[in-house]
Structure formats: C-alpha cells, structure tokens
Design an enzyme around this catalytic site. Structure first.
Site, mmCIF file in Angstrom:
data_model
loop_
_atom_site.group_PDB
_atom_site.id
_atom_site.type_symbol
_atom_site.label_atom_id
_atom_site.label_comp_id
_atom_site.label_asym_id
_atom_site.label_seq_id
_atom_site.Cartn_x
_atom_site.Cartn_y
_atom_site.Cartn_z
ATOM 1 N N GLU A 261 3.650 -5.236 7.382
ATOM 2 C CA GLU A 261 3.117 -4.905 7.858
ATOM 3 C C GLU A 261 3.598 -4.295 9.188
ATOM 4 O OE1 GLU A 261 2.007 -7.294 6.091
ATOM 5 O OE2 GLU A 261 0.743 -5.906 4.768
ATOM 6 N N ALA B 290 0.973 -1.045 0.005
ATOM 7 C CA ALA B 290 -0.365 -0.541 0.146
ATOM 8 C C ALA B 290 0.866 1.108 -0.034
ATOM 9 C CB ALA B 290 -0.557 0.107 0.914
ATOM 10 N N GLU C 144 -1.010 -9.111 -1.140
ATOM 11 C CA GLU C 144 -2.707 -9.420 -1.207
ATOM 12 C C GLU C 144 -2.975 -9.383 -2.338
ATOM 13 O OE1 GLU C 144 -2.459 -6.283 2.016
ATOM 14 O OE2 GLU C 144 -3.598 -7.929 3.204
ATOM 15 N N GLY D 243 0.578 -4.867 0.807
ATOM 16 C CA GLY D 243 -0.916 -5.047 -0.430
ATOM 17 C C GLY D 243 -0.235 -6.180 -1.657
HETATM 18 N N1 T1G Z 1 4.927 3.369 -0.036
HETATM 19 C C1 T1G Z 1 4.822 4.507 -0.626
HETATM 20 N N2 T1G Z 1 6.594 4.643 0.089
HETATM 21 C C2 T1G Z 1 6.955 3.748 -0.419
HETATM 22 C C3 T1G Z 1 6.966 1.916 -0.133
HETATM 23 C C4 T1G Z 1 5.401 2.399 0.057
HETATM 24 N N3 T1G Z 1 5.178 1.420 0.663
HETATM 25 N N4 T1G Z 1 8.146 1.566 -0.155
HETATM 26 C C5 T1G Z 1 8.920 2.020 -0.095
HETATM 27 N N5 T1G Z 1 8.570 3.630 -0.925
HETATM 28 C C6 T1G Z 1 9.238 4.745 -0.996
HETATM 29 C C7 T1G Z 1 10.429 5.159 -0.157
HETATM 30 O O1 T1G Z 1 10.316 6.423 0.450
HETATM 31 C C8 T1G Z 1 11.646 5.612 -1.399
HETATM 32 O O2 T1G Z 1 11.127 7.259 -0.867
HETATM 33 C C9 T1G Z 1 11.555 4.915 -2.597
HETATM 34 O O3 T1G Z 1 10.789 4.728 -2.469
HETATM 35 C C10 T1G Z 1 12.538 3.454 -2.632
HETATM 36 O O4 T1G Z 1 12.787 3.030 -1.563
HETATM 37 C C11 T1G Z 1 -2.431 -3.264 2.585
HETATM 38 C C12 T1G Z 1 -1.387 -2.375 5.392
HETATM 39 C C13 T1G Z 1 9.916 -2.160 -1.414
HETATM 40 C C14 T1G Z 1 12.079 -3.264 -0.146
HETATM 41 O O5 T1G Z 1 6.321 -2.032 4.036
HETATM 42 O O6 T1G Z 1 10.576 -2.564 2.181
HETATM 43 O O7 T1G Z 1 0.562 -2.778 2.580
HETATM 44 O O8 T1G Z 1 13.663 8.011 -0.613
HETATM 45 O O9 T1G Z 1 15.223 3.803 -0.697
HETATM 46 O O10 T1G Z 1 15.766 0.061 -1.454
HETATM 47 O O11 T1G Z 1 -2.318 -4.569 3.683
HETATM 48 O O12 T1G Z 1 11.287 0.391 0.092
HETATM 49 O O13 T1G Z 1 13.390 6.911 -2.760
HETATM 50 O O14 T1G Z 1 11.329 9.398 -1.703
HETATM 51 O O15 T1G Z 1 13.056 2.180 0.595
HETATM 52 O O16 T1G Z 1 14.783 0.051 -2.989
HETATM 53 C C15 T1G Z 1 3.915 -2.753 2.920
HETATM 54 C C16 T1G Z 1 8.119 -0.595 2.548
HETATM 55 C C17 T1G Z 1 2.570 -1.441 3.075
HETATM 56 C C18 T1G Z 1 7.676 -1.716 1.813
HETATM 57 C C19 T1G Z 1 12.441 -1.573 -1.746
HETATM 58 N N6 T1G Z 1 5.062 -2.220 2.317
HETATM 59 N N7 T1G Z 1 8.879 -0.331 1.279
HETATM 60 O O17 T1G Z 1 14.090 -0.290 -1.303
HETATM 61 O O18 T1G Z 1 14.657 1.713 -2.370
HETATM 62 S S1 T1G Z 1 1.549 -1.714 4.355
HETATM 63 C C20 T1G Z 1 6.383 -2.540 3.119
HETATM 64 C C21 T1G Z 1 10.125 -1.203 1.601
HETATM 65 C C22 T1G Z 1 0.559 -2.574 3.538
HETATM 66 C C23 T1G Z 1 -1.510 -3.760 3.280
HETATM 67 C C24 T1G Z 1 -0.904 -2.997 4.055
HETATM 68 C C25 T1G Z 1 10.979 -0.771 0.463
HETATM 69 C C26 T1G Z 1 11.451 -1.688 -0.783
HETATM 70 P P1 T1G Z 1 11.774 8.014 -1.823
HETATM 71 P P2 T1G Z 1 13.692 2.666 -1.170
HETATM 72 P P3 T1G Z 1 14.871 -0.184 -1.724
#
Ligand code: T1G
Length: 695
Positions: free
Chosen positions: A126, A64, A106, A103
């Site tokens: 999450e 998400a 999912e 998400g």
């Molecule tokens: N939402 C918004 N921005 C995100 C994002 C996300 N989920 N994930 C990464 N970014 C942005 C990050 O801030 C950075 O921005 C850029 O992307 C590159 O990230 C409904 C509720 C995917 C492994 O927790 O683990 O889904 O600094 O430097 O090292 O049940 O990002 O460039 O402006 O980290 O290659 C669940 C979190 C959400 C994934 C990539 N998903 N992200 O790593 O790049 S909750 C997460 C990561 C959810 C559902 C629930 C990592 C990555 P900027 P980066 P990276």
C-alpha cells in the site's frame, strides 16, 4: 452469461468459495458482495463444517480494486467483510498462490488457516500507492509474523515469498502442487479443531527490543521515504498494537488510511501506478495483437551500457551473444560484468550459483556471422553516426530477415541509422538508462518506418525483462533527455546569475528530487553532454546556453573523474563548492553582462520544474509522447522525480494549467528567451480549463 464474481459449491462437508475476477482477482465491489453472501450462506449451511476460499486465474486476490479509489466508497466495505471472516464459527482456509497482496493478504490473514503453493508471494504494498493497509493489515500481521516483519514489509511494500524467513507463521502448509485438494483435506482435518482461534485473538509477537525499533524505523524512513506521509502513518499504526486492543487499533488504522487516501501524495502515486500500465500500451496498433517471440538476443558493444544491457537480459534468463571488435574488448567487457555481479553476490543480492548461471548465458564473439539466428540485436556502440550506420549495415546482411535491430543511442537520429539497412520497418530505438541492469525505465523509440509488430514485440520483451517501457517518437533526446536538457539549461543559467552549485542542488532536493542536477552531472561526466551538444545541429543560438558547463569542460574540470567539475572533490569523494568554478562563472557573467542577484530557493525550483513542464507540453503537442502520463512515467523512473508528486505533467495538472501558464508567460516576459515561450498546447488547455491528462 456473466459468471458470478464469487461462487459457492459443496465438496463433501467443505464449502468452497471461488473468486473469479480476472486479471488479478482484485476485491471489487462485486467480489466483496459475492464473498459476503457466499460466506454467510456457507456459515448457515449445517452440512458445511469448514470453508475454503480459493481464486481462479493467475493469482489469489492481489488487493483492493485500485480503480475504485477515486470513486465514493461502496459497501460492503472490506474491513466489515474481513470482520465476518474473523468471527466465523467455522474454520476458514485460504488457498494461496500467485501474488497475495494488500487486501488480498489481509483477507488471507483474516482466515484461520493458510495453505500456499511454493513461490507464492505475499506483501502489503500500500505505501507504493501512498496508502497504508486499510483492512487490518497493520494489526493482523504483527499477530502472525511479529512486529519487525510487519514494519519491514509494510513500510517497504515489498513482496516476499511465503517460504522466506519474514513470512514465518503465514502458511500452515506449503505444497508443490494440487493446491485445492490440499486445502480441502486440510479444512477437513481442522473442521472440528477447537478452540477456533481467529487472528485478532492472537498475541502480538514482539521482542524486548521492539520498543526502540519504532523510532529507529522513523529515522530510517525520514531519509529513505523523505517527505512521504504513508510510511510514517504505517509505523504509528503498527506501534498501536503494543498499547491498544485489536478493535481500537483497527479504528486508528482506518483513520490513518483515510487520511492517506485523501492525500495528494496517494492521488499522485495511484496515478503513477496506472500511468505505468498505460505507458506500455502501443496506441494506433489495434490490429497487431501477437508480439513476435523473441528468445535470442545479441548486444553490440561490451562497454558500460552494453554490459548493463546484457545483464538486463540474462537476469531474466535470456541467452545473450555479446559482440565486440576485439577479444581484448570482449575480455574487458566480460570482466566488467563479472565484477558487477561479484558486488551483487557480496551484497547478498544474488547467490554465487545465480551469478555463475547468468554468466553462463553470455557467449562472446567478434564475428557477425554468429548472429544469423538472433531474434533481436541491441546496438550499444560508440555514439557516432558513422560507427552506428556501419554496424547496422553489417547486421542487416547477416541477421535473419525477421530479426529486429535496435539502437541504444541517447541522442543520434535513428531514422538516419535505419537508412543504412533494408529493414527500416524493423529498426527502432531501445534507450536504456545507466546502470541498465538496475534502472527500470526503457524508452522505446518509434522511428518513421518502424512497423507496429516491431513496436509491440519490443514492448512485450521489455515487460519480460522487468522494464517499465513507453513508446516515444524520434527527436533529439527523445523525451527524457530532451526535457532533462531544459532542466540543466536553467541550472547552468542560474550559476551565471549568482547561484552556487550547492544552492541549486539543495533547492531541488528540498523540492523532492532524489539528487541535485549538478551532482548528477559531475557523476556522469560533464563532457558527455558537452560532446552531444557539439554534435547537435539545432542548439539554441545563445551564448549563455550551458555556458557554465562549457567553461568547466574547456578548463578540464569534467566532474568526479577529474575531482573537479561543478564541485571540487577531496580524496574521500566529499564534494564542496569549488572557488575556481565559482570564479569562472563570475568572470563569464561579467563579460556577458549577466545581472547578479541573490537567488532564492523558490526561484531555483520554479525555473527548473517549469522548464520541465513547458518542454513536456511541447513534446505532447508534437506527438513525441503518446500521453502526458507517459512523460510522468519517464520522469518517475528515469530521473528521480518524487513519486508522491506523480510526475511533471501530473504536478502541473494539480497546480492548474491557468496558473502554470501565467508563471511561464512571466518568465518569457522577464527573460525574452524563446525557450520560455509557452507551448501552444499549454495555452489552449489553460484557456479551455483542461488538463494535460485530457490530451
Ligand atoms: N486493482 C485494480 N487493477 C489492478 C490491480 C488492483 N489492485 N492490480 C493489477 N491491476 C490490473 C493492472 O492495472 C493491469 O490492468 C492488470 O491488472 C494486470 O496487471 C485494502 C487498500 C498484482 C503483481 O498494490 O502489483 O489492497 O493494464 O500488468 O505484471 O489494505 O498488478 O491489463 O488493464 O501489473 O502480472 C494493493 C498492484 C492495493 C497490487 C500483477 N495491491 N498490482 O502484475 O500484471 S491497495 C496492489 C500489482 C489495497 C488494502 C489496500 C501487479 C501484480 P490492464 P499487471 P502483472
């Protein structure tokens, strides 16, 4: 022209939905809207007999859009979108690559089939944001991979590759390359496959032992994720799959998700996520875009720190030249590294092949002439200014002109070290935390002369070795240790006021810290900081300052290594309050006329935590930290501050700075000690109703 977040094209009888939302194809409102519209179009199109969902860029949907969480939720909601996938009359194939998380996973589980590139990572992280899966993950995963895998992946938040045993059942096909064509041809094969079984209709995969597994997980997580709401709610939601229908389980999951999302813990952990991303950005360097390519590394010093730093680099595939003064020291250093890798092989964390490959990346030398092609040197030698200046001067003569030279010093003035070279603009601090191959935190110290290209290159390198880095200014102890000395100061003072080491440690663990400060001191050796204090010209001129620790060191009680320090240790390393140490403190308190009192847990917590906040405020005021979030990142990743409280500065903002100021002001009034004088910045923010995050 802005390309659409989701496009639909027809490939023969297949509808191809392509998501394009860089950098990680997060499920923003536009993506959800686009997916819903194109999906409905594909389902209503008679020429389309099956559907493929793919992503452009570097990964399938990574979750998400976390940046939307703080805002009012916007339709279409993800659970509603996924329900349309699950109820599709046409088979849907997800083409997976990169990191398929939250998400995104999912969404993939809501498709009928999944084709994945080798090495694709999946996960439901999450809990790392104080949440649980909010779009069916706790109900879908047990139906695809089973209860045990669901519990393991959802409560840990870890990523696993699609080939791993836990991921059995996720991918219908795993391929080396050409993902899209494989997905399209697979979709054509299953286009008429009947019956079309959506994941919610699958039976939950469980074994007889699963019934007791839930309470086992609850007990385990009560320790591992002490104080955290989300992991417990995740277990509750997964357990519901045993007794509720998919629809009922989904409703319960939604309620748990909203409960977690509104919790202060999730707010703190989402702050931590973005603060870690922001911390790696070097402000004031808009013009420096491209970091220098750094490939060849040298480490000066093969002791505990030098060895750990060398491991950090070889773990990420960098060749390292390890430098020492004698071959005996090199052999000892290499033996230490080999022993640490051996333990990792024994613990199943790496294979013997991986260990050998990493050791093969290390070459050793005592001759600085071998460093002429090195791109970056990290000096991790003895903590003495003379030793470091002489090393830097030698490096300056042998290293190529563009080489960067960093010091891992914890306390010494790097500006002074840089003066022993003719390349001060390419000198900086890279302060690793012990054990350097395990601890994620790296303080990158910007010195007076350090230029932006050097800083940006070091930050980029830190990311390549998996470190969480932040740029800090030059001062005694930089940010982390400078604040830690205030935290330890209060612990020492409380010992003279009548508290015991176990009372202090227990109070801080109860507050949420990973370990008690005095146990940590005994582990690292009380003499280390003692020596640093003796070399620090700006110590507070106060006989009480760290006097408890001084007494112990001067009586040879250095901590675990002498089986006596703040605590005494039996032959099994079990600690207990030490009557000798307590007598020393009482005696000193008497001679310094320190009033004795019953010290409450709350006053211990207030003194130590507010000491962090006031010093953090001064650090922000002096520009030693670029952002308050950087200070939080340091404390979350280097000192065991509980992630579900966001860091000392985030915590202060949550308390409200007006109330924080009043507490610090009363400690100042009560003690009269300069170190409790409220920082100017704190006063200004409190009076204007602002937060540290506004700075
Ligand atoms: N939402 C918004 N921005 C995100 C994002 C996300 N989920 N994930 C990464 N970014 C942005 C990050 O801030 C950075 O921005 C850029 O992307 C590159 O990230 C409904 C509720 C995917 C492994 O927790 O683990 O889904 O600094 O430097 O090292 O049940 O990002 O460039 O402006 O980290 O290659 C669940 C979190 C959400 C994934 C990539 N998903 N992200 O790593 O790049 S909750 C997460 C990561 C959810 C559902 C629930 C990592 C990555 P900027 P980066 P990276």
């Amino acid at each position: 022209m802005h390309s659409p977040a989701v496009s639909l094209e027809q490939r023969a009888n297949i509808g191809l939905l392509t998501i394009n939302n860089p950098p990680v194809n997060a499920l923003s409102q536009a993506v959800r809207q686009g997916l819903l519209e194109t999906l409905r179009k594909a389902i209503s199109d008679k020429e389309i007999e099956a559907i493929v969902i793919q992503c452009s860029g570097k990964t399938f949907i990574a979750g998400a859009d976390i940046s939307e969480f703080g805002k009012p939720p916007m339709r279409p909601y993800l659970p509603d979108l996924l329900k349309e996938l699950q109820n599709s009359s046409k088979p849907i194939v997800a083409a997976l690559f990169g990191t398929v998380l939250g998400g995104g996973f999912e969404t993939a589980l809501s498709c009928h089939y999944r084709i994945a590139l080798t090495g694709t990572k999946i996960g439901l992280p999450e809990v790392k944001l104080g949440l649980i899966p909010g779009a069916g993950g706790t109900q879908l995963l047990p139906r695809v991979c089973g209860i045990e895998t669901a519990l393991e992946l959802i409560t840990s938040g870890k990523h696993v590759t699609v080939e791993s045993p836990q991921a059995k059942g996720v991918a219908n096909k795993i391929i080396e390359a050409d993902l899209l064509n494989h997905a399209i041809s697979f979709a054509q094969q299953v286009a008429f496959h009947k019956p079309l079984v959506a994941t919610p209709l699958l039976d939950v995969k469980m074994s007889a032992s699963d019934k007791i597994i839930f309470d086992q997980y609850r007990a385990k997580l009560a320790k591992r994720s002490r104080g955290q709401l989300a992991p417990q709610r995740a277990i509750d939601s997964i357990e519901n799959t045993l007794s509720l229908s998919f629809g009922q389980g989904l409703e319960k999951e939604r309620a748990y998700f909203l409960e977690c999302r509104e919790s202060s813990q999730s707010g703190a952990m989402r702050h931590a996520f973005f603060a870690e991303k922001a911390a790696a950005r070097v402000t004031h360097s808009p013009h420096v875009k491209k970091p220098k390519m750094i490939e060849k590394i040298a480490i000066i010093g093969a002791g505990t720190m030098g060895g750990g730093i060398a491991m950090s680099f070889v773990d990420s595939g960098f060749p390292v030249t390890l430098v020492e003064t004698t071959t005996q020291n090199l052999e000892r250093g290499l033996a230490g590294i080999t022993q640490r890798y051996g333990k990792m092989v024994k613990g199943g964390r790496i294979s013997q092949v991986q260990m050998n490959a990493r050791l093969n990346l290390i070459t050793t030398t005592c001759d600085y002439q071998d460093l002429s092609e090195i791109d970056l040197v990290v000096e991790a030698a003895f903590e003495s200014m003379d030793v470091k200046r002489s090393i830097f001067s030698k490096l300056d003569t042998v290293c190529k002109p563009e080489a960067i030279i960093a010091s891992n010093t914890s306390y010494l003035n790097i500006d002074e070290i840089a003066e022993s070279t003719c390349r001060a603009n390419q000198v900086l601090g890279m302060h690793f935390f012990s054990p350097a191959n395990i601890m994620k935190l790296l303080e990158i110290v910007r010195c007076k002369e350090t230029d932006e290209a050097t800083l940006v290159s070091a930050v980029a390198l830190a990311k390549r070795i998996g470190k969480i880095s932040t740029v800090v200014g030059m001062c005694y102890g930089f940010v982390g240790n400078r604040m830690y000395s205030c935290y330890g100061r209060e612990a020492n003072l409380l010992l003279l006021e009548g508290a015991t080491p176990s009372q202090i440690d227990k109070a801080m663990i109860a507050w949420g810290m990973a370990m008690g400060p005095l146990t940590v001191n005994d582990m690292s050796g009380i003499d280390i900081a003692y020596k640093a204090r003796k070399e620090n010209p700006d110590l507070p001129d106060d006989p009480l300052y760290f006097q408890a620790a001084n007494l112990l060191v001067e009586s040879g009680r250095l901590g675990q290594k002498t089986k006596a320090g703040f605590y005494q240790y039996d032959d099994f390393g079990i600690q207990s309050d030490d009557p000798v140490a307590l007598a020393l403190f009482r005696q000193e308190a008497l001679s310094l006329e320190v009033p004795q009192r019953e010290v409450s847990q709350e006053s211990i917590q207030t003194r130590l935590i507010y000491a962090l906040i006031n010093e953090g405020s001064k650090i922000l005021e002096e520009g030693i930290a670029q952002r308050s979030g950087d200070i939080d990142v340091i404390w979350l990743n280097g000192y065991g501050f509980p992630r579900y409280m966001g860091g000392p500065m985030f915590y202060a903002d949550m308390l409200g700075l007006r109330s924080v100021l009043s507490t610090i002001q009363s400690l100042y009034d009560e003690t009269g000690k300069d170190w409790w004088k409220p920082s100017e910045l704190l006063i200004e923010l409190a009076q204007t109703g602002k937060s540290f995050s506004d700075v």
